[in-house]
Design a protein around this motif. Structure first.
Motif, short mmCIF file in Angstrom:
data_model
loop_
_atom_site.label_atom_id
_atom_site.label_comp_id
_atom_site.label_asym_id
_atom_site.label_seq_id
_atom_site.Cartn_x
_atom_site.Cartn_y
_atom_site.Cartn_z
N ILE A 190 35.15 -75.11 67.51
CA ILE A 190 35.74 -73.88 68.05
C ILE A 190 35.63 -73.90 69.57
O ILE A 190 34.55 -74.05 70.11
N PRO A 191 36.75 -73.77 70.28
CA PRO A 191 36.69 -73.75 71.75
C PRO A 191 35.75 -72.67 72.25
O PRO A 191 35.73 -71.55 71.74
N LYS A 192 34.97 -72.98 73.27
CA LYS A 192 33.98 -72.03 73.78
C LYS A 192 34.62 -70.74 74.28
O LYS A 192 34.04 -69.66 74.16
N ASP A 193 35.84 -70.85 74.86
CA ASP A 193 36.47 -69.63 75.38
C ASP A 193 37.06 -68.76 74.29
O ASP A 193 37.62 -67.69 74.57
N GLU A 194 36.94 -69.19 73.02
CA GLU A 194 37.41 -68.38 71.90
C GLU A 194 36.27 -67.55 71.28
O GLU A 194 36.49 -66.76 70.37
N ILE A 195 35.04 -67.75 71.76
CA ILE A 195 33.88 -67.05 71.21
C ILE A 195 33.65 -65.76 71.99
O ILE A 195 33.53 -65.76 73.21
N VAL A 196 33.60 -64.63 71.29
CA VAL A 196 33.51 -63.32 71.92
C VAL A 196 32.36 -62.52 71.32
O VAL A 196 31.73 -62.95 70.34
N GLU A 197 32.07 -61.35 71.91
CA GLU A 197 30.99 -60.50 71.41
C GLU A 197 31.22 -60.06 69.97
O GLU A 197 30.30 -59.96 69.18
N GLN A 198 32.46 -59.76 69.65
CA GLN A 198 32.84 -59.40 68.29
C GLN A 198 34.32 -59.70 68.12
O GLN A 198 35.03 -59.87 69.10
N GLY A 199 34.78 -59.73 66.87
CA GLY A 199 36.20 -59.88 66.62
C GLY A 199 36.85 -58.52 66.48
O GLY A 199 36.69 -57.65 67.34
N MET A 200 37.55 -58.31 65.37
CA MET A 200 38.20 -57.03 65.11
C MET A 200 37.50 -56.33 63.95
O MET A 200 37.26 -56.93 62.91
N LEU A 201 37.18 -55.05 64.14
CA LEU A 201 36.58 -54.23 63.10
C LEU A 201 37.43 -52.99 62.88
O LEU A 201 37.71 -52.25 63.83
N PHE A 202 37.85 -52.76 61.64
CA PHE A 202 38.58 -51.56 61.25
C PHE A 202 37.70 -50.80 60.27
O PHE A 202 37.36 -51.33 59.21
N GLU A 203 37.35 -49.57 60.60
CA GLU A 203 36.50 -48.80 59.69
C GLU A 203 37.04 -47.39 59.51
O GLU A 203 37.55 -46.77 60.43
N ASN A 204 36.94 -46.93 58.26
CA ASN A 204 37.40 -45.58 57.89
C ASN A 204 38.86 -45.35 58.26
O ASN A 204 39.24 -44.25 58.70
N CYS A 205 39.67 -46.36 58.07
CA CYS A 205 41.10 -46.27 58.37
C CYS A 205 41.91 -46.01 57.09
O CYS A 205 41.39 -46.12 55.98
N LEU A 206 43.17 -45.69 57.26
CA LEU A 206 44.10 -45.51 56.16
C LEU A 206 45.29 -46.42 56.36
O LEU A 206 45.96 -46.37 57.40
N VAL A 207 45.58 -47.28 55.38
CA VAL A 207 46.75 -48.15 55.41
C VAL A 207 47.86 -47.46 54.63
O VAL A 207 47.66 -47.06 53.47
N ARG A 208 49.04 -47.33 55.25
CA ARG A 208 50.14 -46.65 54.55
C ARG A 208 51.49 -47.20 54.98
O ARG A 208 51.60 -47.90 56.00
N PHE A 209 52.52 -46.85 54.20
CA PHE A 209 53.89 -47.19 54.55
C PHE A 209 54.41 -46.22 55.61
O PHE A 209 53.94 -45.08 55.73
#
Length: 395
Positions: free
Chosen positions: A317-336
């Motif tokens: 994994i390239p070093k510049d691709e390492i971050v504090e965190q990625g993506m977090l989705f919490e308490n969301c609603l997925v809809r059309f």
């Protein structure tokens, strides 16, 4: 219906997420001198930003820009720290009307129209064939400074929504004529890249025409993008509207989304940024056309703690691709999407994402969706070049 955990091969530091959110919240309550600017309908937000630059340069004060309801067709760059864009309506709204063409009373919409595949006369010598380059996928609003905050604002790229009046005032040509338009010799550029495999169709010449919502016209067009300098940014009850690549962030950017709605179709929340989305609606903006598919996320940031727990992957994994965190989705609603948001919305199942790189970490937790909204597979590996994606999860 709350969906169950489908992938378990990941390492997630919730403590790190909690620390990041605490930092975001503390930034919003730090006591400091603030300069307030008012923007009325018919005025330019860009002029208020220019004033904010002068105020910050002279005194270091942050600026709050109060914006009266209406649509503002502007391409903005937020390059001064600690700027807040705030809807000035007594009862702010972020609702859409009439298939995504109109906005509700009390709404503030910032919109521009540049999309991948075309060169516009207004770009001048800025050759902008989509991609990361200067405007980060042709962003309507580009954030390149820390501490940005927006409250009850609609960020839109109209490229795949409707033909805006601002677009009609510009000159638009196919990308194959970009050299002629911008007066540059692009032979060196194209020697290192493959020319587009398809010619983009001619765009309608009628204001508010929605034919561009058809899949034929779809291409990359960001509504809001964040550079690596955009740290500690917050969107509170905002709406982001695009179709493909609507919300982008560089590695190093950090953004908290509180409430509101993130709307799009193809990989529409993407990049290597550190992103936390809490309590938002994730809206699949796909048509009834066959094979029109929605992928919510396309992450490429490798979580620091996850990589530490799997040293066997560290060297790949390239070093510049390492971050504090990625993506977090919490308490969301997925809809059309609804007919207020899109002319011909479909009920094609929605994918939670397809990682941009196999190491991209994306986690959905305590997120809900009605029966039939989510694709059975949840995740696609269409961008990982044959690799599995060990750092994606939904629970």
């Amino acid at each position: 219906m709350q969906f169950a955990l489908r992938k378990t091969r990941y390492c997630l530091s919730m403590k790190r997420y909690a620390i990041l959110i605490t930092i975001f919240l503390s930034l919003s309550i730090i006591s400091q001198a603030e300069h307030v600017v008012h923007v009325s309908a018919g005025e330019k937000i860009a002029d208020a930003l220019e004033l904010a630059r002068k105020v910050y340069a002279e005194s270091g004060e942050s600026s709050i820009i109060m914006i009266e309801p209406g649509t503002y067709y502007e391409e903005l760059t937020i390059d001064v720290p600690n700027v807040t864009l705030r809807n000035a309506a007594a009862e702010p709204s972020i609702e859409m009307r009439n298939g995504g063409v109109d906005i509700a009373e009390g709404a503030v919409r910032i919109s521009w129209y540049c999309g991948h595949g075309y060169q516009y006369k207004s770009m001048g010598s800025r050759f902008n064939y989509g991609g990361k380059r200067e405007r980060r996928w042709n962003a309507s609003v580009l954030v390149s400074a820390p501490g940005f905050c927006a409250e009850n604002i609609i960020f839109e790229n109209s490229f795949n929504m409707y033909v805006s009046p601002a677009e009609l005032l510009d000159s638009l040509v196919d990308i194959t004529r970009a050299e002629e338009l911008c007066g540059q010799d692009m032979s060196a550029y194209w020697s290192e890249r493959e020319r587009p495999k398809r010619l983009m169709p001619n765009r309608p010449k009628v204001a508010y025409n929605t034919d561009v919502q058809n899949r034929l016209y779809r291409e990359r067009a960001s509504a809001i993008s964040f550079t690596s300098e955009a740290t500690g940014c917050v969107l509170k009850n905002c709406r982001v509207i695009g179709r493909q690549d609507a919300f982008y962030g560089d590695h190093g950017a950090s953004v908290l989304v509180e409430g509101g709605a993130l709307c799009g179709a193809v990989d529409y929340i993407f990049g290597g940024l550190s992103l936390t989305v809490r309590g938002a609606e994730l809206v699949g903006m796909v048509n009834t056309e066959k094979n029109d598919v929605c992928y919510i996320s396309a992450g490429r940031g490798a979580n620091l703690d996850s990589i530490a727990a799997h040293p066997e992957w560290r060297d790949s994994i390239p070093k510049d691709e390492i971050v504090e965190q990625g993506m977090l989705f919490e308490n969301c609603l997925v809809r059309f999407a609804t007919t207020d948001e899109l002319c011909s919305p479909s009920n094609h199942p929605i994918y939670l994402g397809r990682p941009w790189r196999w190491w991209g970490e994306t986690v959905f937790t305590n997120t809900k969706a009605d029966e039939g909204v989510l694709a059975e597979e949840r995740w696609s590996l269409g961008l990982t070049k044959g690799h599995k994606a060990p750092f994606v999860a939904d629970r």
